[in-house]
Each structure stands twice: as C-alpha cells, then as structure tokens.
Design a protein around this motif. Structure first.
Motif, PDB file in Angstrom:
ATOM      1  N   CYS A 102      58.339  12.751  88.656  1.00 54.10           N
ATOM      2  CA  CYS A 102      58.930  11.426  88.841  1.00 54.10           C
ATOM      3  C   CYS A 102      60.271  11.404  88.127  1.00 54.10           C
TER       4      CYS A 102
ATOM      5  N   SER B  37      62.125   6.278  84.629  1.00 53.60           N
ATOM      6  CA  SER B  37      61.480   6.005  83.345  1.00 53.60           C
ATOM      7  C   SER B  37      60.183   5.222  83.581  1.00 53.60           C
ATOM      8  N   ASP B  38      59.329   5.207  82.554  1.00 61.14           N
ATOM      9  CA  ASP B  38      58.084   4.440  82.646  1.00 61.14           C
ATOM     10  C   ASP B  38      58.367   2.958  82.873  1.00 61.14           C
ATOM     11  N   ALA B  39      59.402   2.439  82.208  1.00 63.02           N
ATOM     12  CA  ALA B  39      59.760   1.022  82.356  1.00 63.02           C
ATOM     13  C   ALA B  39      60.205   0.716  83.784  1.00 63.02           C
TER      14      ALA B  39
ATOM     15  N   SER C  13      59.405   2.421  86.482  1.00 63.13           N
ATOM     16  CA  SER C  13      58.218   2.578  87.321  1.00 63.13           C
ATOM     17  C   SER C  13      57.343   1.336  87.233  1.00 63.13           C
ATOM     18  N   LYS C  14      57.050   0.898  86.030  1.00 58.32           N
ATOM     19  CA  LYS C  14      56.188  -0.270  85.812  1.00 58.32           C
ATOM     20  C   LYS C  14      56.764  -1.515  86.479  1.00 58.32           C
TER      21      LYS C  14
ATOM     22  N   SER D 221      46.638   2.045  89.005  1.00 61.60           N
ATOM     23  CA  SER D 221      47.612   2.524  88.039  1.00 61.60           C
ATOM     24  C   SER D 221      48.941   2.729  88.744  1.00 61.60           C
ATOM     25  N   CYS D 222      49.993   2.782  87.952  1.00 63.24           N
ATOM     26  CA  CYS D 222      51.336   2.913  88.500  1.00 63.24           C
ATOM     27  C   CYS D 222      51.841   4.332  88.274  1.00 63.24           C
ATOM     28  N   HIS D 223      52.351   4.949  89.318  1.00 63.68           N
ATOM     29  CA  HIS D 223      52.948   6.279  89.216  1.00 63.68           C
ATOM     30  C   HIS D 223      54.245   6.281  90.002  1.00 63.68           C
ATOM     31  N   CYS D 224      55.326   6.493  89.313  1.00 64.14           N
ATOM     32  CA  CYS D 224      56.640   6.612  89.935  1.00 64.14           C
ATOM     33  C   CYS D 224      56.967   5.401  90.827  1.00 64.14           C
TER      34      CYS D 224
END
Length: 167
Positions: free
Chosen positions: A61, A64-66, A68-69, A85-88
């Motif tokens: 991915c 960033s995690d932020a 993506s979220k 859950s969240c991925h990319c």
C-alpha cells in the motif's frame, strides 16, 4: 447454433460428489481470481503480493495509515461500519460474517429475496439487498432460467452453497 447445458451440468462443478464449484473463483465479469491467482476446487490460491477471497487486494500500500483510514470511515466516523478492517483505503468485510458486504461493510446480504429457502436461489449474489443474477438467470430471486447468451457463455460464480441457506 450453440447448445448450452443447464447449470447443474456446468463443467466447472466437479469432484466425486460435485463438491468443487470453480464458479466461486469468478467475479461477476467472469474473471478468475482477479487474474492474480488460480482456482483449486472453488477456492482462489493467490499469487505472492495479493490476498482476498478473489485475490482482489494487493498486499502493498502506498498511502499512510491515516489516509487509508479516512477513506474507510463512514459519515459517523466508524471504520468499515465496525464490521471489517481497512486496508489501503478499502474496507475488507469480516470473513466470519459472510453476509456483510458493501463499500463500507454496511449491507446485510441475508436481506435479499429468497426462493426455496436460498438467497437469490443460489443463482446470483446479493448486493446490498438486491439479487445480481448470473448470466442466464432472472427474477427478483434469480429463480427464472432464461438461458445464456452466445456473448457470455459462462455464468459468474456463486458464493459458498452453505452461505445461501438461512437459519
């Protein structure tokens, strides 16, 4: 002239007791394992770097995690409706709850029309409360066989047969 076999004679259903249904490896466009794997007895075996029921998610991915979220949050700030859950930047709905689907895991696929106790009669997939029938099937619950066109001779895959039964 083309001769079409009824779905029960589909060569993608095989095994001593017809326990292997390779239609489960196809998406609605007939693509097998997202072109990122191969089908083995109705299950996708994904190539390195891919995962998901149909090998539809890349493992890497570039956000960033932020970031993506933020793409997985619903209007109330819940990530993937609390059911995945969240991925990319994409929600991956919980595999333990087969009936949860939708862009934000907001749908309950048990709410689709049924025929003979089967969601979408086992001839399509539930998409947020409406049956998307496979090639050759029609009706609110995909209960009417109308035949396949010569343009698309292969019907898309079903979900696992046990998933269609309602408790």
């Amino acid at each position: 002239m083309h001769l079409y076999l009824p779905p029960s004679r589909d060569k993608r259903v095989h095994g001593k007791n017809c326990e292997c249904d390779d239609r489960q490896c196809e998406d609605l466009e007939g693509q097998i394992c997202g072109d990122h794997g191969f089908c083995s007895c109705g299950r996708c075996i994904c190539n390195d770097g891919w995962f998901g029921r149909l090998c539809q998610f890349p493992r890497s991915c570039d956000m960033s995690d932020a970031q993506s979220k933020s793409l997985c949050e619903t209007d109330d700030g819940t990530v993937c409706s609390g059911k995945g859950s969240c991925h990319c930047g994409k929600c991956i709905c919980s595999p333990q709850e087969w009936y949860v689907s939708g862009e934000f895991c907001e749908c309950d696929d048990r709410e689709c029309d049924k025929h003979d106790g089967l969601i979408c009669t086992g001839n399509g997939v539930c998409n947020c409360g409406s049956c998307d029938c496979w090639e050759g099937w029609s009706g609110n619950a995909c209960e009417i066989w109308v035949g396949r066109s010569t343009e698309h001779p292969h019907p898309p895959p079903p979900s696992p047969p046990d998933a269609f039964k309602t408790p």
